[in-house]
Structures are given as C-alpha cells and as structure tokens.
Motif scaffolding. Structure first.
Motif, PDB file in Angstrom:
ATOM      1  N   ASN A 146      19.986  81.863 -27.282  1.00 26.48           N
ATOM      2  CA  ASN A 146      19.422  82.702 -28.342  1.00 26.48           C
ATOM      3  C   ASN A 146      20.431  82.970 -29.448  1.00 26.48           C
ATOM      4  O   ASN A 146      20.067  82.989 -30.626  1.00 26.48           O
ATOM      5  N   ILE A 147      21.692  83.172 -29.098  1.00 31.75           N
ATOM      6  CA  ILE A 147      22.733  83.391 -30.108  1.00 31.75           C
ATOM      7  C   ILE A 147      22.918  82.125 -30.946  1.00 31.75           C
ATOM      8  O   ILE A 147      23.024  82.193 -32.174  1.00 31.75           O
TER       9      ILE A 147
ATOM     10  N   LEU B 191      21.948  79.252 -36.006  1.00 33.39           N
ATOM     11  CA  LEU B 191      21.398  78.069 -36.676  1.00 33.39           C
ATOM     12  C   LEU B 191      20.298  78.443 -37.663  1.00 33.39           C
ATOM     13  O   LEU B 191      20.139  77.788 -38.697  1.00 33.39           O
ATOM     14  N   ALA B 192      19.543  79.488 -37.368  1.00 33.01           N
ATOM     15  CA  ALA B 192      18.502  79.947 -38.291  1.00 33.01           C
ATOM     16  C   ALA B 192      19.115  80.424 -39.605  1.00 33.01           C
ATOM     17  O   ALA B 192      18.516  80.265 -40.673  1.00 33.01           O
ATOM     18  N   HIS B 193      20.327  80.987 -39.537  1.00 32.59           N
ATOM     19  CA  HIS B 193      21.010  81.460 -40.741  1.00 32.59           C
ATOM     20  C   HIS B 193      21.597  80.311 -41.555  1.00 32.59           C
ATOM     21  O   HIS B 193      21.898  80.479 -42.722  1.00 32.59           O
ATOM     22  N   THR B 194      21.776  79.158 -40.933  1.00 24.29           N
ATOM     23  CA  THR B 194      22.378  78.019 -41.633  1.00 24.29           C
ATOM     24  C   THR B 194      21.361  76.934 -41.963  1.00 24.29           C
ATOM     25  O   THR B 194      21.713  75.910 -42.520  1.00 24.29           O
TER      26      THR B 194
ATOM     27  N   VAL C  72      32.501  80.476 -38.982  1.00 25.99           N
ATOM     28  CA  VAL C  72      32.096  81.566 -38.086  1.00 25.99           C
ATOM     29  C   VAL C  72      30.847  82.196 -38.691  1.00 25.99           C
ATOM     30  O   VAL C  72      30.840  82.581 -39.853  1.00 25.99           O
ATOM     31  N   ILE C  73      29.801  82.260 -37.897  1.00 29.00           N
ATOM     32  CA  ILE C  73      28.547  82.859 -38.355  1.00 29.00           C
ATOM     33  C   ILE C  73      28.335  84.129 -37.550  1.00 29.00           C
ATOM     34  O   ILE C  73      28.265  84.093 -36.325  1.00 29.00           O
TER      35      ILE C  73
END
Length: 79
Positions: free
Chosen positions: A61-62, A67-70, A13-14
């Motif tokens: 967008n979510i 994905l940008a965080h991972t 979960v991100i």
C-alpha cells in the motif's frame, strides 16, 4: 539521512501522509478495515477474501501510494 542517501544514489524520496491507513487497507480491492489491533499479524479481507500478511500488505500500500503521486501504476509485492 534518507534524503542524503537518495541524492547520493540519484534516487527520489517520496513522502506520504503519516496517517495513511497502510495496514488497514486491502491492497487488492482497496477497501478499508474499520479497526485492526496491532496483535493481528495476518488477516483476510472480508470484502474480497484475499489473505494478507500485515507488513507485506502495508508495504504494498505504501508503494502504491507513492507511485500514485508520481504517476506510476499499481504493483503487488511478492510475499
């Protein structure tokens, strides 16, 4: 509950910022609309001309923010 289900299925979960402008942000050119009333369900980006369904655009967008965080890439969901 979500963390429990994710752990059960060996998923992650991100969490993203609750104030992330997922509906106002164009998923194509990443320009932000200044205002967007809740009754506006579809809109066309004044910057790139892409037509969006509000919910599909927000979901894209979510996904891209998570994905940008991972370290993942940018994706576009099919409408």
């Amino acid at each position: 509950m979500l963390e429990y289900k994710a752990a059960f299925y060996r998923r992650e979960v991100i969490k993203i910022n609750r104030f992330f402008p997922s509906s106002k942000l164009c998923s194509c050119c990443v320009e932000k609309m200044e205002s967007m009333p809740l009754k506006m369900r579809e809109w066309t980006c004044p910057f790139c001309g892409e037509h969006h369904d509000r919910n599909v655009n927000a979901a894209t967008n979510i996904l891209n923010e998570a994905l940008a965080h991972t370290g993942g890439g940018k994706h576009k969901l099919a409408a």
